[in-house]
Design a protein around this motif. Sequence first.
Motif, PDB file in Angstrom:
ATOM      1  N   LYS A 198      21.045 -58.065 -74.279  1.00 44.80           N
ATOM      2  CA  LYS A 198      21.769 -58.103 -73.020  1.00 44.80           C
ATOM      3  C   LYS A 198      23.186 -57.545 -73.169  1.00 44.80           C
ATOM      4  O   LYS A 198      23.824 -57.679 -74.215  1.00 44.80           O
ATOM      5  CB  LYS A 198      21.833 -59.530 -72.473  1.00 44.80           C
ATOM      6  N   LEU A 199      23.651 -56.961 -72.084  1.00 41.03           N
ATOM      7  CA  LEU A 199      24.985 -56.372 -72.039  1.00 41.03           C
ATOM      8  C   LEU A 199      26.008 -57.443 -71.693  1.00 41.03           C
ATOM      9  O   LEU A 199      25.852 -58.173 -70.713  1.00 41.03           O
ATOM     10  CB  LEU A 199      25.020 -55.259 -70.997  1.00 41.03           C
ATOM     11  N   ASN A 200      27.043 -57.548 -72.500  1.00 44.24           N
ATOM     12  CA  ASN A 200      28.148 -58.464 -72.212  1.00 44.24           C
ATOM     13  C   ASN A 200      29.152 -57.713 -71.341  1.00 44.24           C
ATOM     14  O   ASN A 200      29.855 -56.822 -71.814  1.00 44.24           O
ATOM     15  CB  ASN A 200      28.799 -58.935 -73.510  1.00 44.24           C
TER      16      ASN A 200
ATOM     17  N   ARG B 166      20.690 -53.142 -66.414  1.00 44.11           N
ATOM     18  CA  ARG B 166      21.457 -54.265 -66.980  1.00 44.11           C
ATOM     19  C   ARG B 166      20.604 -55.515 -67.137  1.00 44.11           C
ATOM     20  O   ARG B 166      20.663 -56.200 -68.168  1.00 44.11           O
ATOM     21  CB  ARG B 166      22.649 -54.558 -66.061  1.00 44.11           C
ATOM     22  N   ASP B 167      19.787 -55.843 -66.126  1.00 43.92           N
ATOM     23  CA  ASP B 167      19.021 -57.088 -66.146  1.00 43.92           C
ATOM     24  C   ASP B 167      17.760 -56.999 -66.992  1.00 43.92           C
ATOM     25  O   ASP B 167      17.291 -58.015 -67.518  1.00 43.92           O
ATOM     26  CB  ASP B 167      18.642 -57.492 -64.719  1.00 43.92           C
ATOM     27  N   GLU B 168      17.182 -55.804 -67.133  1.00 40.81           N
ATOM     28  CA  GLU B 168      15.904 -55.664 -67.821  1.00 40.81           C
ATOM     29  C   GLU B 168      16.042 -55.324 -69.299  1.00 40.81           C
ATOM     30  O   GLU B 168      15.101 -55.501 -70.069  1.00 40.81           O
ATOM     31  CB  GLU B 168      15.052 -54.592 -67.127  1.00 40.81           C
TER      32      GLU B 168
ATOM     33  N   LYS C 292      22.292 -65.465 -61.677  1.00 40.54           N
ATOM     34  CA  LYS C 292      22.562 -64.343 -62.576  1.00 40.54           C
ATOM     35  C   LYS C 292      23.917 -64.544 -63.259  1.00 40.54           C
ATOM     36  O   LYS C 292      24.854 -65.079 -62.655  1.00 40.54           O
ATOM     37  CB  LYS C 292      22.553 -63.017 -61.807  1.00 40.54           C
ATOM     38  N   PRO C 293      24.041 -64.102 -64.517  1.00 36.41           N
ATOM     39  CA  PRO C 293      25.314 -64.281 -65.239  1.00 36.41           C
ATOM     40  C   PRO C 293      26.388 -63.288 -64.839  1.00 36.41           C
ATOM     41  O   PRO C 293      27.419 -63.196 -65.516  1.00 36.41           O
ATOM     42  CB  PRO C 293      24.899 -64.088 -66.701  1.00 36.41           C
ATOM     43  N   TYR C 294      26.165 -62.535 -63.777  1.00 34.53           N
ATOM     44  CA  TYR C 294      27.125 -61.537 -63.320  1.00 34.53           C
ATOM     45  C   TYR C 294      27.491 -61.830 -61.860  1.00 34.53           C
ATOM     46  O   TYR C 294      26.646 -62.287 -61.091  1.00 34.53           O
ATOM     47  CB  TYR C 294      26.531 -60.133 -63.420  1.00 34.53           C
TER      48      TYR C 294
END
Length: 443
Positions: free
Chosen positions: A381-383, A375-377, A329-331
Motif C-alpha cells: 500500500k501507498l503511504n 492506490r486502493d488495489e 478508507k485510510p485516505y
Amino acid sequence: MGKLISKPLLCQSKLFCFSLFYLFSSLFLALSSTKCIFRSSPFDPIQSPLFSYPTSYGEHKYAVPTLRSSCDSPVYFSDYWEVLKEIKEICKNSTALGSKPLRYMQENAENFGGNFSIEKRLSYFDHREDGVEIPCGFFKRFPISNSDRISMEKCDGLVVISAIFNDHDKIRQPKGLGSKSLDYVCFFLFVDDTTLKGLDYHNMISRKSKEKKIGVWRIVKVSTSYLYKNAAMNGEIPKYLIHRLFPNSKYSIWVDSKLQLVVDPLLLIHSLVIQEKVDMAVSKHPYYVHTMEEAMATARWKKWWDVDALKTQMETYCENGLQPWSPEKPYPTDVPDTALILRKHGATTNLFSCLLFNELEAFNPRDQLGFAFVRDEMNPKLNLNMFEVEVFEQVAIEYRHNLKQGGANVGPKTLRASSDFFVNGSCSKCERYLLKMWGETHE
C-alpha cells in the motif's frame, strides 16, 4: 476670542487617511492569508530576479483567484538551514530511503507504454514478491539528446520537473528559493518543438543552441512525433515516469506548467513528505471526493472527448473492485489535484507511478480517474499525504492556460456532477457504486 485649534497636518488630507486605511487593511489581509503555512524562522531568499522576461511574453497574466485564507491542518516549515542539512545527509546516504529498486520490463513495442490488456495490467498490482519485472513505459526510446540524458542522471538530490507541450502554458520561475537551494535542487522543463518555436519567437531562447536554459529551468526538447499523438499524454511521461528519467534522484516535485511555486522546494518536500513519513504527497481535489464525480465532470465539461471510452473505463474499474470513497478508507478523498505531486523515490511510490501510467495509456491522460483504483488495489500500500486545498493555494499560484484561437469549451468548476453520466442502462457494472455514492452524498 478663543484660540483656534487646528487639526494635525496628517489628518487634514482625506486622501492620506484613506491611503493609511488601505495600507493597514492590505497588510492585515496579507498576513491573514497565510494561516495555512507557517515558518519557524525566515529563510535566506534569493534577492535577484531569476530571469527577466520580455514584456510580450506575459508570464504573469491570467492568475486564477483564490478565496481560501485558512485551513484545519496548517503546515509548519522547519528552519531552512536545518532542512538543508537534513536533506544533504539523506542524499549522501543512498540507502536512507530504505527500499529495493524495481525491475522493469525491457521490450521493443510499437508504442511507448506497451498497450497491455486489463488482465495483464492487474496481474502486476500485487508486487509483494521481489524479482518480478513490471511494465513501466520506455518500450520505445524516449527521444531526447544524450547531453540532456546525462545531465538528468547526474541529478541525485531533489528534482523539480514540469512540461509544456503544444505551447499550452508559460514558463514561470519559482519564488522564495533559499540561497543554497540551487546547489541541491535540479529544475527540468520538457518541451516540444511547438513550444520551442514560441520561446524563439519571444527571443527567450535560441533553437540552434544545444543546451538551453531559462532562469532555473533546464529546457529539454522532446521529439513528440515519436511518442503519442495527444500532447497531454506525452506530458504524463515525465509526470509519472520521473523516477525512470531521473534514476538517481531521491525526491521529486512535479509542477504543472500552469503553476508557479512560491515556497522553496526543499521546505516543501521536508514538511509534506519527510516529516510526515510518507511516500507521496498530493492535494485534495477542491470539489470532489468520489472518482465517479470526477468522471462525470470530465464528460460534462468535455475535458476528454470520448465519453463512451470514459464509461468503459469506469465500468472496468467498478468490475475490478473500485469502491466509492467512505470514512473506512485510510485516505480523506478518492480524488486528488495532481497539479502538484511530491514524491520520495522508493519502491512503493515507483510502483504506483508505473501502474497509474499504464492505466493512462490504456484509457486517457485524465490521471485523477485511475488514481484511487490503483492506490486502493495495489500491494504494498501507498503511504499517502493528501493535504488541504488551502495548503496547495498557499504554496503555488495557478494561472490559466494560454489562450488559443477559437477558444475551448470550459464549464464552471464549482458545479457538482450528476447521475446523467450513465444513460440507457449502461451503468449495470457500476450500479452498486452509484447507489452507495449517491446514498452518501444525497441524504
